[in-house]
Design an enzyme around this catalytic site. Structure first.
Site, PDB file in Angstrom:
ATOM      1  N   PRO A   1       0.818  -1.218   0.000  1.00 37.51           N
ATOM      2  CG  PRO A   1      -0.628  -1.484   1.798  1.00 37.51           C
ATOM      3  CD  PRO A   1       0.643  -1.997   1.225  1.00 37.51           C
TER       4      PRO A   1
ATOM      5  CD  GLU B   1       0.711  -9.465  11.076  1.00 37.29           C
ATOM      6  OE1 GLU B   1       1.407 -10.035  11.910  1.00 37.29           O
ATOM      7  OE2 GLU B   1      -0.179 -10.049  10.435  1.00 37.29           O
TER       8      GLU B   1
ATOM      9  NE  ARG C   1      -8.898  -6.009 -20.547  1.00 39.14           N
ATOM     10  CZ  ARG C   1      -8.908  -4.873 -21.207  1.00 39.14           C
ATOM     11  NH1 ARG C   1      -7.907  -4.018 -21.072  1.00 39.14           N
ATOM     12  NH2 ARG C   1      -9.900  -4.565 -22.026  1.00 39.14           N
TER      13      ARG C   1
ATOM     14  CG  ASP D   1     -11.860  -1.917 -23.289  1.00 40.29           C
ATOM     15  OD1 ASP D   1     -12.806  -1.473 -23.973  1.00 40.29           O
ATOM     16  OD2 ASP D   1     -11.739  -3.098 -22.949  1.00 40.29           O
TER      17      ASP D   1
HETATM   18  N1  4GX Z   1      -2.028  -3.110  -3.032  1.00 39.50           N
HETATM   19  N2  4GX Z   1      -0.924  -5.400   0.853  1.00 39.50           N
HETATM   20  C1  4GX Z   1      -0.390  -6.773   2.748  1.00 39.50           C
HETATM   21  C2  4GX Z   1       1.434  -8.239   2.653  1.00 39.50           C
HETATM   22  C3  4GX Z   1       2.885  -8.429   2.447  1.00 39.50           C
HETATM   23  C4  4GX Z   1       3.614  -8.814   3.515  1.00 39.50           C
HETATM   24  C5  4GX Z   1       4.915  -9.044   3.337  1.00 39.50           C
HETATM   25  C6  4GX Z   1       4.729  -8.500   1.079  1.00 39.50           C
HETATM   26  C7  4GX Z   1       5.476  -8.903   2.113  1.00 39.50           C
HETATM   27  C8  4GX Z   1      -1.702  -4.176  -1.148  1.00 39.50           C
HETATM   28  C9  4GX Z   1      -2.426  -3.155  -1.791  1.00 39.50           C
HETATM   29  C10 4GX Z   1      -1.828  -4.571   0.255  1.00 39.50           C
HETATM   30  C11 4GX Z   1       0.258  -5.919   0.169  1.00 39.50           C
HETATM   31  C12 4GX Z   1      -1.006  -5.585   2.276  1.00 39.50           C
HETATM   32  C13 4GX Z   1       0.750  -7.137   0.702  1.00 39.50           C
HETATM   33  N3  4GX Z   1       3.440  -8.284   1.230  1.00 39.50           N
HETATM   34  N4  4GX Z   1      -0.912  -4.692  -2.073  1.00 39.50           N
HETATM   35  N5  4GX Z   1       0.893  -7.032   2.137  1.00 39.50           N
HETATM   36  N6  4GX Z   1      -3.328  -2.345  -1.244  1.00 39.50           N
HETATM   37  O1  4GX Z   1      -2.733  -4.156   0.901  1.00 39.50           O
HETATM   38  O2  4GX Z   1      -1.100  -4.050  -3.216  1.00 39.50           O
END
Ligand code: 4GX
Length: 278
Positions: free
Chosen positions: A88, A115, A152, A167
């Protein structure tokens, strides 16, 4: 052929990619999706891929060693390779990014399910991206979203009359309402203009409804819209129908049709008059 390599502890989560259009694309060898379970690269006896954070805190973090080992063990890519980390904290994934990535030979997605990850994992990634401002339990769903959006765009993945390019324009301008038979469904009528067979008027109606929808539902997209000269009269109508739209009119004032300059004429009494005055 584009290759998607997914580093994940849960390859079974990717079952949806084995359906429908992406299933066909993989059968046609236009797309390849392969999985690396990085638990296979865990070094400890118990095959741990996560550990507690230094400095304390709740939850577990992905350890660097298994991910580094898995990336180092990937076979040499055929074309260009890009390593992507889902988070995120990354730049938001948009259609423009999907277009860029569709030109790559291989995209490697690092999916974590804890986490977070040890900060040193970040250096493996060429790009850190997010699919939106919400928190997922893992990177797998985000990776699937991105794989779908990129795949796609690979030539041949959509049908022959592929409309992927069309699109992507409709990302900055929302789609107009569409209808199929019946013309009357329980008293709800299809707009008459669409039954008229008047192609120019139908085209104008669709453009107007696309603009109307974009203003009302996604005002944040308006700045990215390329207005056309023929939009001017449509926009004048829309302002009368929705006062709020007037607030944007600076965006298309350059399209205002200017009255043609009148040609010099000695028979024009008005122009004679103005000549006399100086
Ligand atoms: N857009 N994620 C959780 C987990 C994670 C843990 C360790 C890599 C290593 C998210 C998003 C998202 C990403 C939260 C993965 N990943 N990913 N996290 N919004 O919420 O892409």
């Amino acid at each position: 052929m584009i290759q998607f390599t997914v580093l994940t502890l849960f390859p079974e989560m990717f079952a949806p990619l084995q359906e429908s259009i992406l299933k066909r694309a993989q059968e046609a060898k236009l797309v390849k999706v392969q999985f690396v379970n990085f638990r296979d690269y865990a070094i400890s006896k118990h095959k741990n891929v996560d550990d507690i954070p230094y400095g304390g805190g709740v939850g577990m973090l992905l350890k660097p060693e298994p991910i580094f080992a898995a990336i180092r063990d990937l076979p040499k890519p055929c074309g260009r390779r890009k390593v992507i980390l889902m988070s995120p904290q990354g730049e938001v994934f948009r259609q423009e990014k999907a277009k860029e990535w569709a030109e790559e030979g291989e995209l490697v997605f690092i999916c974590g399910h804890y986490e977070g990850f040890d900060e040193r994992i970040r250096e493996l990634a060429d790009e850190e991206v997010s699919i939106g401002d919400y928190v997922l339990t893992g990177g797998e769903l985000a990776a699937m979203v991105m794989i779908d959006a990129v795949a796609r765009l690979v030539p041949g993945v959509l049908g022959e009359d592929a409309s992927a390019e069309e699109d992507s324009h409709s990302i900055s301008l929302l789609e107009y309402p569409q209808y199929t038979r019946p013309a009357d469904f329980e008293g709800r009528q299809v707009p008459e203009i669409l039954l008229s067979g008047h192609h120019a008027l139908i085209k104008r109606w669709r453009r107007k409804e696309s603009l109307r929808r974009t203003f009302s539902r996604r005002p944040d997209l308006i700045n990215a819209v390329t207005f056309r000269p023929e939009d001017y009269s449509i926009l004048e109508e829309l302002i009368l129908e929705h006062e709020e739209i007037a607030a944007w009119q600076d965006l298309w004032k350059h399209l205002c049709p200017r009255p043609k300059r009148r040609r010099k004429s000695s028979h024009n009494p008005a122009s004679k008059l103005s000549e006399d005055s100086h």
